[in-house]
Enzyme design. Structure first.
Site, PDB file in Angstrom:
ATOM      1  N   ASN A 295      36.254  77.896 -59.020  1.00 39.98           N
ATOM      2  CA  ASN A 295      37.404  77.225 -59.648  1.00 39.98           C
ATOM      3  C   ASN A 295      38.694  77.863 -59.144  1.00 39.98           C
ATOM      4  O   ASN A 295      38.663  78.793 -58.342  1.00 39.98           O
ATOM      5  CB  ASN A 295      37.273  77.282 -61.176  1.00 39.98           C
ATOM      6  CG  ASN A 295      37.260  78.697 -61.704  1.00 39.98           C
ATOM      7  OD1 ASN A 295      38.234  79.427 -61.568  1.00 39.98           O
ATOM      8  ND2 ASN A 295      36.141  79.107 -62.276  1.00 39.98           N
ATOM      9  N   ARG A 296      39.813  77.367 -59.618  1.00 39.96           N
ATOM     10  CA  ARG A 296      41.109  77.763 -59.042  1.00 39.96           C
ATOM     11  C   ARG A 296      41.683  79.054 -59.616  1.00 39.96           C
ATOM     12  O   ARG A 296      42.800  79.425 -59.298  1.00 39.96           O
ATOM     13  CB  ARG A 296      42.133  76.642 -59.239  1.00 39.96           C
ATOM     14  CG  ARG A 296      41.789  75.375 -58.511  1.00 39.96           C
ATOM     15  CD  ARG A 296      42.911  74.361 -58.652  1.00 39.96           C
ATOM     16  NE  ARG A 296      42.469  73.037 -58.262  1.00 39.96           N
ATOM     17  CZ  ARG A 296      42.376  72.618 -57.004  1.00 39.96           C
ATOM     18  NH1 ARG A 296      42.695  73.430 -56.012  1.00 39.96           N
ATOM     19  NH2 ARG A 296      41.956  71.397 -56.751  1.00 39.96           N
TER      20      ARG A 296
END
Ligand code: CTP
Length: 238
Positions: A43-44
């Site tokens: 994920n970011r």
């Protein structure tokens, strides 16, 4: 907390080093769930908020263990870094660290799903579509409800939301049995995952207890650490 530390807090009300003698576990970054030896599901999350929290806890006098799935801060002086990759590894590290912690700041973005059967060799492209089966990961915060030291630890969760912000955060606080939850509007421009700034709203069982407008993550972290220090001092008096 050491006796000297608690005497200072009691005498001064709020000590300039509000976490002196405290042991804090901070988690950071986005877990990486392997697909094959070279690819992962991620994920970011950059780990910046967790790194800022670790730094702010150090400034406040705490002993800090940073369990991170991201790059650790360049100058993490006085912070013990435990690198992890997956949600499962992070859970093991958090459970072990709680044996000697007073505070858990769970800033990591833990993957909710992982590839059910990671390949042990690099997957080759076939040109056609591909389907991957995902299995749920463990919810680390929920699992901590069963930790023998749960009642001795102030547990702070983070909620990354894009809609019904307060409602979702309050629901997570209850479901995960948290002392505080830090709500982060990850849909807002300029704040949240990967950004250098953040803006947060903090809730306890009674509702909103702190809002911090958009500021650099280290400033936000300092405000959160001050709140945590107050909560611990309140517990010590109770
Ligand atoms: N968390 C956790 N274990 C997981 C997922 C999340 O311990 N498997 C923790 C996060 O570190 C964070 C809090 O739970 O402190 C909330 O994470 P968030 O991603 O906002 O919520 P989820 O529980 O994953 O729910 P959803 O993704 O549906 O919003």
């Amino acid at each position: 907390m050491t006796e000297a530390g608690s005497a200072l807090v009691t005498a001064a009300g709020s000590h300039p080093l509000p976490l002196r003698g405290r042991r804090v576990v901070v988690t950071a970054g986005g877990t990486r769930e392997p697909i094959d030896p070279v690819r992962f599901l991620g994920n970011r999350s950059s780990g910046k908020m967790g790194n800022a929290l670790a730094a702010a806890c150090r400034e406040a006098g705490a002993e800090v263990e940073l369990i991170t799935a991201a790059s650790p801060p360049a100058a993490a002086s006085g912070v013990a870094v435990t690198p992890v990759e997956t949600a499962a590894e992070m859970q093991v590290a958090v459970w072990a660290a709680l044996e000697r912690a007073d505070i858990l700041l769970m800033a990591a973005a833990v993957a909710d799903y992982r590839p059910r059967e990671p390949a042990d060799r690099k997957l080759k492209k076939t040109g056609g579509e591909m389907t991957m089966v995902l299995a749920p990961t463990v919810d680390i915060l929920e699992s901590i409800r069963a930790h023998p030291r749960r009642q001795s630890v102030l547990v702070v969760g983070f909620a990354a939301e894009t809609d019904d912000l307060l409602g979702n955060a309050a629901e997570k606080l209850r479901r995960k049995g948290l002392d505080l939850i830090v709500l982060n509007d990850v849909g807002a421009p300029g704040v949240g995952m990967g950004a250098d700034d953040n803006a947060v709203t903090v809730l306890d069982q009674g509702g909103v207890v702190l809002t911090v407008d958009r500021s650099p993550k280290l400033e936000v972290a300092r405000r959160l650490v001050a709140l945590v220090g107050e909560r611990l001092a309140r517990r010590a008096r109770a």
